[in-house]
Design a protein around this motif. Structure first.
Motif, PDB file in Angstrom:
ATOM      1  N   ARG A   1       0.833  -1.175   0.094  1.00 25.80           N
ATOM      2  CA  ARG A   1       0.005   0.125  -0.471  1.00 25.80           C
ATOM      3  C   ARG A   1       1.037   1.095  -0.250  1.00 25.80           C
ATOM      4  NH1 ARG A   1      -1.612   3.443   4.019  1.00 25.80           N
ATOM      5  NH2 ARG A   1      -0.997   1.529   5.739  1.00 25.80           N
TER       6      ARG A   1
ATOM      7  N   GLU B   1      -8.940   8.740   6.989  1.00 28.35           N
ATOM      8  CA  GLU B   1      -9.137   7.921   5.418  1.00 28.35           C
ATOM      9  C   GLU B   1      -9.744   9.030   4.265  1.00 28.35           C
ATOM     10  OE1 GLU B   1     -12.108   5.405   6.676  1.00 28.35           O
ATOM     11  OE2 GLU B   1     -10.527   4.144   7.912  1.00 28.35           O
TER      12      GLU B   1
ATOM     13  N   ALA C   1      -6.360  -1.892  -0.560  1.00 30.96           N
ATOM     14  CA  ALA C   1      -6.828  -1.529   0.841  1.00 30.96           C
ATOM     15  C   ALA C   1      -8.107  -2.417   0.866  1.00 30.96           C
ATOM     16  CB  ALA C   1      -7.479   0.214   0.571  1.00 30.96           C
ATOM     17  N   GLY C   2      -8.127  -2.704   0.143  1.00 27.82           N
ATOM     18  CA  GLY C   2      -9.417  -4.656   0.803  1.00 27.82           C
ATOM     19  C   GLY C   2      -8.853  -6.230   0.652  1.00 27.82           C
TER      20      GLY C   2
ATOM     21  N   SER D   1      -5.894  -1.670   5.215  1.00 27.23           N
ATOM     22  CA  SER D   1      -6.412   0.137   5.188  1.00 27.23           C
ATOM     23  C   SER D   1      -5.475   1.130   5.928  1.00 27.23           C
ATOM     24  CB  SER D   1      -8.020  -0.510   5.792  1.00 27.23           C
ATOM     25  OG  SER D   1      -7.799  -0.144   6.683  1.00 27.23           O
TER      26      SER D   1
ATOM     27  N   SER E   1      -6.535   2.641   7.412  1.00 29.79           N
ATOM     28  CA  SER E   1      -6.990   2.733   9.292  1.00 29.79           C
ATOM     29  C   SER E   1      -6.825   1.642  10.336  1.00 29.79           C
ATOM     30  CB  SER E   1      -8.002   3.509  10.026  1.00 29.79           C
ATOM     31  OG  SER E   1      -8.371   5.123   9.292  1.00 29.79           O
ATOM     32  N   GLY E   2      -6.736   0.347   9.191  1.00 30.06           N
ATOM     33  CA  GLY E   2      -6.234  -1.190   9.832  1.00 30.06           C
ATOM     34  C   GLY E   2      -5.626  -1.248  11.167  1.00 30.06           C
TER      35      GLY E   2
ATOM     36  N   GLU F   1      -7.666   1.151  -4.758  1.00 23.68           N
ATOM     37  CA  GLU F   1      -8.815   0.091  -3.909  1.00 23.68           C
ATOM     38  C   GLU F   1      -8.658  -1.635  -3.229  1.00 23.68           C
ATOM     39  OE1 GLU F   1     -13.412  -0.567  -4.677  1.00 23.68           O
ATOM     40  OE2 GLU F   1     -12.124  -0.126  -6.387  1.00 23.68           O
TER      41      GLU F   1
END
Length: 255
Positions: free
Chosen positions: A96, A149, A172-173, A178, A180-181, A169
């Motif tokens: 990411r 985010e 992040a999945g 993500s 804010s994971g 996208e």
């Protein structure tokens, strides 16, 4: 005892696709909450009975969760809840950061739209206002997560690349990747506000690099920014926050 989930059968009849999406969301919640432990085999009939729907939407939901990476297909049929090594999660976060870095570089080199730059600056001003307080309340923390985010989403738009947007996208999945994971790990840490201030400084520097068309600097700053997520991941796995981070029990600690 696990909370009793409302059945989908009690809701108005909808298209099969909608039922599959709802089943997918419920199953994801169950996995991340630990109701379906890592490594356990999914008993399709039991899920059908628990959610109160037919097998067709359940099977569709299971296939989608495999595509998300939360389930793995078994050789003899069916699915099991997937577990992840720390390396898996670390590499997802690194990926990411790499894609966000590329996005920031392209935004700087191509020139970001003034409207997006204005929105990003306004977003950071709201974060500044939150961090001006000596401590963050639960509401403040939730607000920070939402603004963080939003800022990252705006950075993704600035490149003007549909390919980059799709990849952001997708990455992040990935489980735990993500933006804010693992931010929740900071919520009750004595150094939470300090960490947020460091992250906010990096936000400001990235945006400044984009505004001044400094592509290499923007990319390097964004890559460095992902290191905060790496630190939070290690804190979640090895610290006293296991019960606070959804799904963190799926991560296998290094021996």
């Amino acid at each position: 005892m696990s909370p009793v989930l409302p059945t989908l059968a009690s809701e108005p009849a909808e298209a099969g696709g909608s039922q599959a999406v709802k089943a997918q969301l419920r199953l994801r919640e169950m996995i991340l909450a630990g109701d379906l432990p890592g490594g356990s085999r999914i008993a399709e009939l039991a899920i059908v009975e628990r959610l109160g729907v037919s097998r067709t939407p359940i099977r569709a939901a299971l296939m989608r969760l495999e595509q998300e990476g939360l389930l793995e297909a078994l050789p003899n049929g069916g699915y099991a809840v997937k577990t992840f090594s720390e390396r898996d999660v670390s590499e997802a976060i690194e990926l990411r950061g790499t894609i966000e870095g590329l996005s920031a570089r392209l935004a700087a080199e191509r020139g970001a739209a003034p409207l997006l730059l204005g929105e990003a600056n306004a977003c950071l001003a709201q974060i500044d206002a939150l961090l001006a307080e000596p401590a963050l309340s639960d509401d403040d923390f939730s607000r920070y997560v939402a603004l963080n985010e939003k800022f990252h989403a705006l950075l993704g738009e600035m490149s003007g690349s549909a390919v980059i947007a799709r990849e952001l996208e997708r990455v992040a999945g990935l489980p735990f990747a993500s933006v804010s994971g693992f931010v929740v790990v900071q919520a009750n840490s004595p150094k939470a506000r300090d960490m947020f201030i460091v992250a906010q400084h990096q936000h400001r520097q990235v945006l400044d690099a984009i505004e001044h068309r400094e592509g290499s600097r923007a990319e390097a700053l964004m890559r460095e920014h992902s290191r905060i997520a790496q630190q939070n991941m290690r804190a979640a796995v090895h610290g006293p926050y296991l019960h606070q981070v959804p799904g963190v029990r799926l991560i296998r600690k290094r021996s």
